[in-house]
Write a protein that holds these residues in place. Structure first.
Motif, PDB file in Angstrom:
ATOM      1  N   ASN A 178       5.023 -10.575 -10.516  1.00  0.00           N
ATOM      2  CA  ASN A 178       4.627 -11.878 -11.225  1.00  0.00           C
ATOM      3  C   ASN A 178       3.737 -11.909 -12.306  1.00  0.00           C
ATOM      4  OD1 ASN A 178       6.532 -12.760  -9.483  1.00  0.00           O
ATOM      5  ND2 ASN A 178       5.561 -14.555  -8.657  1.00  0.00           N
ATOM      6  N   PHE A 179       2.486 -11.432 -12.162  1.00  0.00           N
ATOM      7  CA  PHE A 179       1.347 -11.299 -12.540  1.00  0.00           C
ATOM      8  C   PHE A 179       1.782  -9.918 -14.176  1.00  0.00           C
ATOM      9  CE2 PHE A 179      -2.293  -9.132 -14.786  1.00  0.00           C
ATOM     10  CZ  PHE A 179      -2.976 -10.606 -15.091  1.00  0.00           C
ATOM     11  N   ARG A 180       2.379  -8.778 -13.626  1.00  0.00           N
ATOM     12  CA  ARG A 180       2.598  -8.014 -14.542  1.00  0.00           C
ATOM     13  C   ARG A 180       3.222  -8.236 -15.311  1.00  0.00           C
ATOM     14  NH1 ARG A 180       3.464  -3.491  -9.615  1.00  0.00           N
ATOM     15  NH2 ARG A 180       0.899  -2.631 -10.311  1.00  0.00           N
ATOM     16  N   ASN A 181       4.775  -9.463 -14.917  1.00  0.00           N
ATOM     17  CA  ASN A 181       5.307 -10.307 -16.101  1.00  0.00           C
ATOM     18  C   ASN A 181       4.758 -11.437 -16.524  1.00  0.00           C
ATOM     19  OD1 ASN A 181       8.349 -10.484 -17.078  1.00  0.00           O
ATOM     20  ND2 ASN A 181       8.532 -11.928 -15.796  1.00  0.00           N
ATOM     21  N   TYR A 182       4.051 -11.726 -16.133  1.00  0.00           N
ATOM     22  CA  TYR A 182       3.489 -12.547 -17.187  1.00  0.00           C
ATOM     23  C   TYR A 182       2.240 -11.761 -18.382  1.00  0.00           C
ATOM     24  CZ  TYR A 182       0.127 -16.533 -18.133  1.00  0.00           C
ATOM     25  OH  TYR A 182      -1.437 -17.010 -18.188  1.00  0.00           O
ATOM     26  N   PHE A 183       1.283 -11.769 -17.531  1.00  0.00           N
ATOM     27  CA  PHE A 183       0.576 -10.587 -19.054  1.00  0.00           C
ATOM     28  C   PHE A 183       0.831  -9.005 -18.726  1.00  0.00           C
ATOM     29  CE2 PHE A 183      -3.587  -9.098 -19.877  1.00  0.00           C
ATOM     30  CZ  PHE A 183      -4.120  -9.971 -20.634  1.00  0.00           C
ATOM     31  N   ARG A 184       1.706  -8.932 -19.093  1.00  0.00           N
ATOM     32  CA  ARG A 184       2.689  -7.298 -19.500  1.00  0.00           C
ATOM     33  C   ARG A 184       1.702  -6.352 -19.850  1.00  0.00           C
ATOM     34  NH1 ARG A 184       8.389  -8.599 -21.790  1.00  0.00           N
ATOM     35  NH2 ARG A 184       9.061  -9.945 -19.744  1.00  0.00           N
ATOM     36  N   GLY A 185       0.098  -6.699 -20.619  1.00  0.00           N
ATOM     37  CA  GLY A 185      -0.780  -5.353 -20.369  1.00  0.00           C
ATOM     38  C   GLY A 185      -1.641  -5.471 -21.920  1.00  0.00           C
ATOM     39  N   LEU A 186      -2.332  -4.353 -21.779  1.00  0.00           N
ATOM     40  CA  LEU A 186      -3.965  -4.614 -23.453  1.00  0.00           C
ATOM     41  C   LEU A 186      -3.221  -3.141 -23.717  1.00  0.00           C
ATOM     42  CD1 LEU A 186      -6.633  -5.554 -21.377  1.00  0.00           C
ATOM     43  CD2 LEU A 186      -5.396  -6.712 -23.038  1.00  0.00           C
ATOM     44  N   TYR A 187      -2.949  -3.172 -25.084  1.00  0.00           N
ATOM     45  CA  TYR A 187      -3.193  -1.753 -25.977  1.00  0.00           C
ATOM     46  C   TYR A 187      -4.744  -1.584 -26.159  1.00  0.00           C
ATOM     47  CZ  TYR A 187      -1.644   0.836 -29.591  1.00  0.00           C
ATOM     48  OH  TYR A 187      -0.898   2.133 -30.711  1.00  0.00           O
TER      49      TYR A 187
END
Length: 539
Positions: A248-257
């Protein structure tokens, strides 16, 4: 060229026969004749393999053991810019933050590779540590931007059981760059790495009071991120489904670039072990002062406490490599070979070498393949080696030259037999990999001007196993290497459109490049790429 010492040749031959108990009869017969009246001579057979450049269209940069960030200007090949796109994950699921929790600071931390070189006491009797940075190349600043990415990185490929593979040029091609650069969190116009110890604030321990503690840690890239953003996106979501589990978290906060850009056409390149990187959110909250920590005699009031939540860089991490070439890598000639072999790390190029390509005409007029001809001679192989001469008219020499080359089976990506036979292999000493595997993969030989002259690659065991039919006569790949101790492989796609194949991970993270001579008629005889076989034969 003759061997100087025939006794050494006999000892080598005996060692080979002892080691390879499965040798074919024709090799064993010579060993048994040593006791008789047969005379032996030591000879050299020189053969020219077919060698050409294999230009790489793209290389796998997900699932690596380490990642790079920054800018490197290769004097031969030009500018390469490395950025990182990564998913992040809280170290705990469904975190609770406490009453009236407020973010006080947020820092991105990427520790450099470093070693302790000494300690000293300051005027406050505190111990300060001196460090030496490793795997930091260059001394010029870069522009660094940190974006919140809104691109969802998938774990699996459609219609495949394999994990998802991402390549160095995916961002902007298969990945939507606008989504990757969704929200700018911070921009540092001029960032330079420092080898100084870093002082950080951490939540108070169990010693006394409620004030935060101060800790000293190793040098690192440390960038402050906006507290209000993490207040809204993390602390305000306490108890929500978004923070309940990893998916759920990966879909919500999808990452940093983490986007690097050159400044004035230059910069610095840094190598990181991303398993040691984190984002630390330091926040305060109100806690019932049941122990009267503030000493006011009231155990029913609340005091401020500090706590932290860490996020790890995990799951899918991708290195982006953008190139501004100074020297374009040409397509190799697979039929006749190349005059020059262009070997460059990342999505650059490797050299392809094919042994035993000639047809030999025997004294009776019949023809046979070079491989079968050597088999018929019943030689005892003492040594087989390639010498790869650097084209010094293109490569200026010095620290920018790769210290090591790496050799592997192009059909499997595996190391060759000589890798395991090299007694100088030192897998337990990654602090000094440049001095490991020196018998098989020799370090660059330099002249008095520090310019690279040649690399010597020992292929003795590989040749013996091919002659005996224990290994296939597969094409050999030659790449640059940052650490010859690492044998992990990743995917690469040649620009010719052929199927992908496996190359060493260490080649992908190698930022340097060189140019070595092939063996066409345009190459001076003394610089041509040759396989020299030193052998003992009966006469």
């Amino acid at each position: 060229m003759k061997l100087k010492n025939k006794i050494i040749g006999l000892i080598s031959a005996a060692a080979i026969v002892t080691t390879f108990t499965s040798c074919d009869d024709e090799f064993s017969e010579i060993g048994s004749d040593v006791i008789g009246d047969v005379n032996f001579t030591d000879e050299v057979y020189s053969m020219q393999p077919l060698a050409y450049t294999t230009k790489l269209e793209k290389v796998q940069t997900s699932g690596l053991q380490g990642y790079q960030l920054g800018v490197y200007d290769d004097p031969v090949y030009g500018l390469s810019t490395y950025s990182i796109l990564s998913q992040i994950q809280p170290t705990v699921d469904n975190p609770t933050f406490g009453r009236n929790a407020q973010v006080t600071s947020v820092y991105l931390n990427l520790p450099y590779q470093s070693t302790v070189i000494g300690t000293a006491q300051n005027s406050d009797n505190e111990t300060l540590t001196d460090y030496k940075l490793d795997s930091v190349y260059g001394s010029m600043p870069i522009k660094l931007s940190v974006y919140k990415s809104d691109y969802f990185l998938k774990d699996f490929q459609v219609d495949s059981e394999d994990g998802m593979v991402y390549y160095d040029n995916d961002i902007g091609q298969t990945l939507d760059r606008n989504a990757v650069e969704d929200s700018l969190l911070v921009m540092v116009e001029s960032f330079e790495p420092s080898g100084n110890e870093v002082t950080i604030t951490v939540p108070d321990g169990d010693d006394e009071g409620t004030a935060p503690d101060i800790s000293r840690v190793s040098p690192r890239l440390r960038v402050q991120l906006p507290a209000d953003y993490f207040q809204q996106t993390i602390l305000a979501k306490e108890g929500s489904a978004e923070l309940s589990n990893a998916n759920n978290f990966r879909n919500y906060f999808r990452g940093l670039y983490l986007k690097a850009e050159p400044r004035n056409g230059a910069g610095t390149l840094m190598y990181f072990n991303m398993s040691q990187a984190d984002i630390t959110v330091l926040y305060s909250f109100e806690e019932l002062d049941a122990s009267d920590l503030d000493g006011d005699g009231d155990t029913t009031d609340y005091v401020l406490k500090d706590k932290e939540l860490k996020f790890r860089f995990s799951n899918n991490i991708i290195n982006e490599i953008e190139k501004t070439p100074k020297l374009a890598i040409p397509e190799g000639d697979k039929e006749t070979g190349d005059e020059k072999l262009f070997v460059k790390g990342g999505s650059g190029g490797i050299a392809t070498v094919k042994l035993f390509n000639e047809t030999i005409t025997k004294e009776d007029g019949t023809t046979v393949s070079e491989l079968d001809y050597i088999r018929e001679q019943q030689w005892l192989i003492n040594e087989a080696s390639l010498k790869l001469y650097v084209d010094q008219s293109i490569v200026n020499g010095g620290e920018s030259e790769p210290e090591r080359l790496y050799v592997f089976n192009l059909e499997t990506g595996n190391v060759l037999a000589d890798y395991g036979f090299d007694l100088s292999l030192n897998l337990n000493n990654d602090e000094d990999p440049v001095n490991s595997l020196l018998n098989h993969l020799g370090r660059i030989s330099r002249g008095s001007d520090n310019a690279g002259d040649y690399y010597k690659i020992n292929l003795t065991q590989h040749l013996i196993r091919v002659l005996e039919g224990l290994d296939e006569n597969s094409p050999i790949g030659i790449s640059v290497s940052q650490n010859v101790n690492i044998t992990n492989r990743v995917k690469a796609l040649p620009s010719s459109g052929a199927e992908d194949f496996r190359i060493p991970f260490t080649s992908v993270v190698a930022h340097e490049g060189t140019v070595i001579y092939g063996n066409t008629t345009a190459v001076p005889e003394e610089k041509q790429l040759k396989l020299e076989i030193l052998y003992t034969k009966a006469r």
